[in-house]
Design an enzyme around this catalytic site. Structure first.
Site, short mmCIF file in Angstrom:
data_model
loop_
_atom_site.label_atom_id
_atom_site.label_comp_id
_atom_site.label_asym_id
_atom_site.label_seq_id
_atom_site.Cartn_x
_atom_site.Cartn_y
_atom_site.Cartn_z
N GLU A 1 9.22 -2.28 3.74
CA GLU A 1 9.51 -2.37 5.17
C GLU A 1 8.22 -2.79 5.84
O GLU A 1 7.18 -2.15 5.64
CB GLU A 1 9.96 -1.00 5.70
CG GLU A 1 10.39 -1.13 7.15
CD GLU A 1 10.81 0.18 7.80
OE1 GLU A 1 10.94 1.21 7.11
OE2 GLU A 1 10.99 0.15 9.03
N ARG B 1 7.57 8.80 -7.47
CA ARG B 1 6.60 8.07 -6.65
C ARG B 1 5.19 8.48 -7.08
O ARG B 1 4.99 9.53 -7.68
CB ARG B 1 6.84 8.25 -5.16
CG ARG B 1 6.70 9.63 -4.60
CD ARG B 1 6.71 9.62 -3.03
NE ARG B 1 7.69 8.74 -2.41
CZ ARG B 1 7.39 7.88 -1.42
NH1 ARG B 1 6.18 7.78 -0.96
NH2 ARG B 1 8.31 7.13 -0.89
N LYS C 1 3.09 6.24 5.00
CA LYS C 1 2.75 5.21 5.99
C LYS C 1 2.55 5.81 7.38
O LYS C 1 1.75 5.30 8.15
CB LYS C 1 3.86 4.16 6.05
CG LYS C 1 3.67 3.07 5.02
CD LYS C 1 4.53 1.90 5.41
CE LYS C 1 5.31 1.44 4.21
NZ LYS C 1 6.40 0.55 4.55
P1 ATP Z 1 7.15 5.77 3.70
O1 ATP Z 1 5.71 5.87 3.27
O2 ATP Z 1 7.28 5.75 5.18
O3 ATP Z 1 8.05 6.72 2.98
P2 ATP Z 1 7.75 3.71 1.91
O4 ATP Z 1 6.45 3.94 1.28
O5 ATP Z 1 9.00 4.10 1.22
O6 ATP Z 1 7.70 4.35 3.32
P3 ATP Z 1 8.63 0.98 1.82
O7 ATP Z 1 8.05 -0.17 2.51
O8 ATP Z 1 10.06 1.25 2.02
O9 ATP Z 1 7.79 2.20 2.31
O10 ATP Z 1 8.31 0.90 0.28
C1 ATP Z 1 8.58 -0.26 -0.48
C2 ATP Z 1 8.81 0.10 -1.91
O11 ATP Z 1 7.69 0.78 -2.44
C3 ATP Z 1 10.00 1.02 -2.07
O12 ATP Z 1 10.80 0.54 -3.14
C4 ATP Z 1 9.40 2.34 -2.40
O13 ATP Z 1 10.22 3.06 -3.27
C5 ATP Z 1 8.09 1.96 -3.08
N1 ATP Z 1 7.08 3.00 -2.89
C6 ATP Z 1 6.62 3.47 -1.72
N2 ATP Z 1 5.73 4.46 -1.90
C7 ATP Z 1 5.61 4.62 -3.24
C8 ATP Z 1 4.84 5.49 -4.07
N3 ATP Z 1 4.01 6.39 -3.56
N4 ATP Z 1 4.97 5.37 -5.40
C9 ATP Z 1 5.81 4.46 -5.93
N5 ATP Z 1 6.56 3.62 -5.21
C10 ATP Z 1 6.47 3.69 -3.88
#
Ligand code: ATP
Ligand code: MG
Length: 560
Positions: A38, A264, A274
């Site tokens: 996003e 994650r 974020k």
């Molecule tokens: P927020 O931090 O607000 O929860 P987000 O990190 O999920 O948002 P996105 O832009 O939706 O933000 O993430 C893009 C992709 O990265 C998604 O498929 C998400 O699953 C993956 N992702 C985000 N954070 C992690 C993490 N800490 N470890 C592994 N994958 C991640």
């Protein structure tokens, strides 16, 4: 063997095993994955895990990986983020080719499909407020309550939904909900919201939409439109999978992707949300998204971390199905391992103390030879100037040393690397009693750093010629948070007050200013440093990528 160590040794994990099995079974002609950020912030090291997995699988199985912006919330999304995300994915070493997409490209189709759900009795317009919807959703132990608007006729629903679209109603007045089951055990199936009213300008579609699809509605359908075969997300979405599948079954989608969930990435001393990262930037706790203390890709890049070190780290941690917290020392280990191999050695004096070599002729200087990399003869040598006035590291001298201090003190002899043995003969202090200068003598017979009589010294120190070295500002970055598990809810309280130390009167070898700004160099005995973007020709700024000391090595058995 844990999933992590297995991944490190075999390069395999449960997701790659599924992909391999699907290919063996002839399920797909080509594997298609996607990375779906996003655009509401910069990418961080957690995203790197997802990027490496999705792009890595595409590479290894001769498939494709799409970069898709999940741009369904115009109130938080910006072009700056779209641009930075593309730059960061490329910098990490991955390429989406021509497969760049935006969920907003599908808004028209998603809307038509939503009308289809209304016609088949699977969606309705709800006039309840967000608060009422929340209150009637029930809990894990209690079922929810049906909305009084749940049984509207198809015609009434279509009419209201079209008027939502045309912008007739204010934000929050109505939503479109899927009609599933308010008593479902899985709360995600209790009539989830598919569309909300949002009067906001979208970076790509401008003001053409007054309603925007929810993540759950947009995501799976975007996957289906793009022919994604394996839709990989993090564990929080496991409970959303039944909804993902419910929608795919009821819509005329061109393909049926499958969702898989992985843990994650969490790191000690680090927050990867974020929301928190945005607040760190907006609140001025850091200098920007690319502040070297940030766990963002842009921050790691500015700090001098090589992309290969990040890829190696991601490979080592593997892909597991259970959440865990990875020691940030593991990332540091990968950074050191890479830089130890790749960076040239140089000398820099971070906190200078002046040394006058009394028996070295005034006005004279000479050039000595120094090796550029101890393990790589091909990296060659360079000349460094020696003269009567030098700088050494302030910490390398003690007037009244304790027993175990082997560096310079009155009467002791040490080696200046690549140069001569010197002996301290006098100490000059200022009015406050601070040592401001040392008087020393050198032994001309020890040129190159060895004594003909084989006499030994207990220390070898780095140094620079006062006349031939250049001034520089050096920024030493330490962890942004003082605690291994900072509190995301109140992160300001856990910030490390010593996360940045600025040294303004450091000295560097002239050879350093000649290195390309993206090359990290090792300052001998100090660590790895990179020229910072704040440098201007007469004010050089260097950022410490990482210190030399390998605390993680102790934990993994002394390997460096
Ligand atoms: P927020 O931090 O607000 O929860 P987000 O990190 O999920 O948002 P996105 O832009 O939706 O933000 O993430 C893009 C992709 O990265 C998604 O498929 C998400 O699953 C993956 N992702 C985000 N954070 C992690 C993490 N800490 N470890 C592994 N994958 C991640
Ligand atoms: Mg997300």
């Amino acid at each position: 063997m844990t999933a992590e160590t297995m991944a490190a040794e075999t390069g395999r994990d449960f997701i790659r095993d599924i992909v391999q099995a699907d290919l063996d079974a002839g399920k797909y002609r080509q594997i298609v994955t996607r990375f779906p950020p996003e655009p509401n912030g910069y990418l961080h090291i957690g995203h790197a895990k997802s990027i490496a997995l999705n792009f890595g699988i595409a590479q290894e199985f001769a498939g494709r990986c799409h970069l898709r912006f999940d741009d369904t919330n115009p109130t938080k999304e910006e072009q700056e983020y779209i641009d930075s995300i593309q730059a960061d994915v490329r910098w990490l070493g991955y390429d989406w080719g021509t497969d760049l997409y935006y969920a907003s490209d599908y808004f028209e189709r998603l809307y038509e499909w939503a009308e289809g759900l209304i016609r088949s009795g699977h969606a309705y317009v709800d006039d309840q407020s967000q608060e009422e919807i929340r209150l009637t959703r029930g809990t894990l132990t209690e079922p929810g309550k049906n909305s009084p608007f749940r049984d509207r006729s198809v015609d009434e629903n279509l009419d209201l939904f079209r008027r939502m679209k045309s912008g007739e109603f204010p934000n929050g007045a109505r939503v479109l909900r899927a009609k599933i089951d308010m008593s479902a055990g899985n709360i995600n199936l209790r009539d989830p919201v598919l569309y909300r009213i949002l009067h906001a300008t979208h970076p790509r579609t401008g003001d053409s939409w007054s309603i925007y699809p929810s993540y759950d509605y947009a995501h799976g359908q975007s996957d289906a439109i793009e022919g994604i075969t394996h839709s990989i997300c993090t564990l929080e979405f496991e409970d959303h999978r039944p909804l993902y599948e419910w929608l795919l079954e009821r819509l005329p989608v061109p393909s049926k992707p499958r969702q898989y969930e992985m843990a994650r990435l969490n790191l000690t001393y680090t927050l990867l949300s974020k929301r928190v990262l945005t607040e760190l930037v907006r609140g001025g706790h850091v200098a920007g998204w690319d502040d070297p203390r940030m766990p963002t890709i842009a921050g790691l890049k500015r700090r001098g971390v090589p992309p290969a070190a990040i890829r190696e780290f991601i490979k080592r941690i593997g892909v597991a199905k259970a959440n865990s917290v990875v020691d940030v020392g593991m990332l540091e280990f990968c950074i050191r391992e890479d830089l130890n191999r790749s960076s040239l050695r140089r000398m820099a004096v971070l906190r200078p103390l002046k040394v006058v070599i009394e028996n070295y002729p005034e006005g004279q200087s000479e050039e000595l030879e120094a090796v550029n990399h101890p393990d790589d003869p091909a990296a060659g040598t360079r000349k460094i100037a020696f003269g009567r006035e030098l700088y050494i590291e302030r910490d390398d001298f003690m007037e009244n040393p304790p027993k175990k201090f082997f560096r310079l003190s009155p009467g002791t002899e040490v080696r200046l690397r690549y140069a001569y043995f010197i002996k301290c003969t006098g100490v000059i202090k200022d009015a406050a009693g601070e040592v401001v200068e040392l008087r020393c003598t050198y032994d001309p017979e020890t040129r190159g750093g060895n004594a003909p009589d084989n006499r030994k010294v207990k220390a070898t120190m780095h140094w620079l010629s006062a006349a031939h070295s250049l001034p520089a500002e050096i920024r030493i970055y330490n962890p942004l948070f003082a605690k291994p598990n900072p509190d995301a809810g109140n992160f300001a309280a856990d910030l490390n007050p010593q996360s940045l130390e600025v040294l303004t009167d450091a000295r560097i070898e002239p050879a350093i200013s000649a290195t390309n700004s993206t090359d990290v160099v090792q300052f001998e005995r100090q660590g790895y440093f990179v020229r910072d973007a704040d440098s201007v020709p007469d004010h050089l700024v260097f950022t410490r990528t990482i210190g030399l000391r390998d605390t993680f090595a102790k934990e993994v058995g002394g390997k460096t």
